[in-house]
Design a protein around this motif. Structure first.
Motif: not given
Length: 164
Positions: A84-93, A151-155
Motif C-alpha cells: 500500500v505505502e509503495e503504491t500510494m507514494l508512487a502515485a504522487f511521485q 505544498l502538500v507533503n505527500y510522504g
C-alpha cells in the motif's frame, strides 16, 4: 469478506479508509468515476473500459457501483500482496519530478479528484474534505516563495492514511 482474506488486516483497514475517502456521498458504494479516482490514488491508471469492466464484475447490487466488500474482494483477486505505502507514494511521485516530497496543493487535489468535476457539483465537498484533512493533520508546507501555493507533503499524507 471471503476473498479479502488474501489481504492483511492492515491492508483491509487501509483500503477501507481509502474507499471511504472516495465514497463522496457516503452511501457505502462508489461509481465508475469514483473508482477511477481511487485506483489512480492507489497508483493504477486504468482505462474507462477497464474501470467499467471492474464495476460490472464486482457490482453485487445491480446499481453500477461497487461496495466496500466488493472493492476489497476485487483487490484481493488481483494481487496476493499489495504494498500500500509503495503504491500510494508512487502515485504522487509521478507529479514530483524534482523528488522534493511535496507537490502544490492544486496539483494534489487534481490528482486526487482527476476525471471528476473537481470544483463544483457533487465533488465540491470532496475538495473541502481533503483540504480540511490536510490542515487538520498539518500536512501543508509554506512555499519558499510566498506568491506560490501551499505544498502538500505527500510522504506524510501517505503515512497518515496508513495510520488511520
Amino acid at each position: 469478506l471471503a476473498m479479502s482474506r488474501h489481504l492483511t488486516s492492515d491492508q483491509v483497514d487501509h483500503f477501507k479508509e481509502a474507499f471511504q475517502l472516495f465514497d463522496v456521498d457516503g452511501g457505502g458504494s462508489i461509481d465508475v468515476d469514483e473508482l477511477g479516482a481511487l485506483m489512480r490514488f492507489l497508483g493504477h491508471n486504468l482505462s474507462e473500459k477497464e474501470l467499467g469492466d471492474m464495476v460490472e464484475r464486482w457490482d453485487t447490487s445491480g446499481t453500477d457501483t461497487i461496495n466496500v466488500e466488493g472493492f476489497l474482494n476485487m483487490l484481493a483477486s488481483y494481487s496476493d500482496v499489495v504494498d500500500v505505502e509503495e503504491t500510494m507514494l508512487a502515485a504522487f511521485q509521478e507529479h514530483d519530478p524534482a523528488a522534493t516530497g511535496r507537490i502544490p496543493l492544486g496539483e494534489f487535489l487534481d490528482t486526487m479528484t482527476r476525471g471528476s468535476d473537481e470544483k463544483g457539483g457533487e465533488y465540491a465537498i470532496h475538495w473541502k474534505q481533503l483540504q480540511d484533512f490536510l490542515k487538520e493533520k498539518d500536512l501543508l508546507d509554506e512555499p519558499a516563495d510566498p506568491k506560490e501555493e501551499m505544498l502538500v507533503n505527500y510522504g506524510l499524507f501517505v503515512q497518515e492514511m496508513l495510520r488511520i
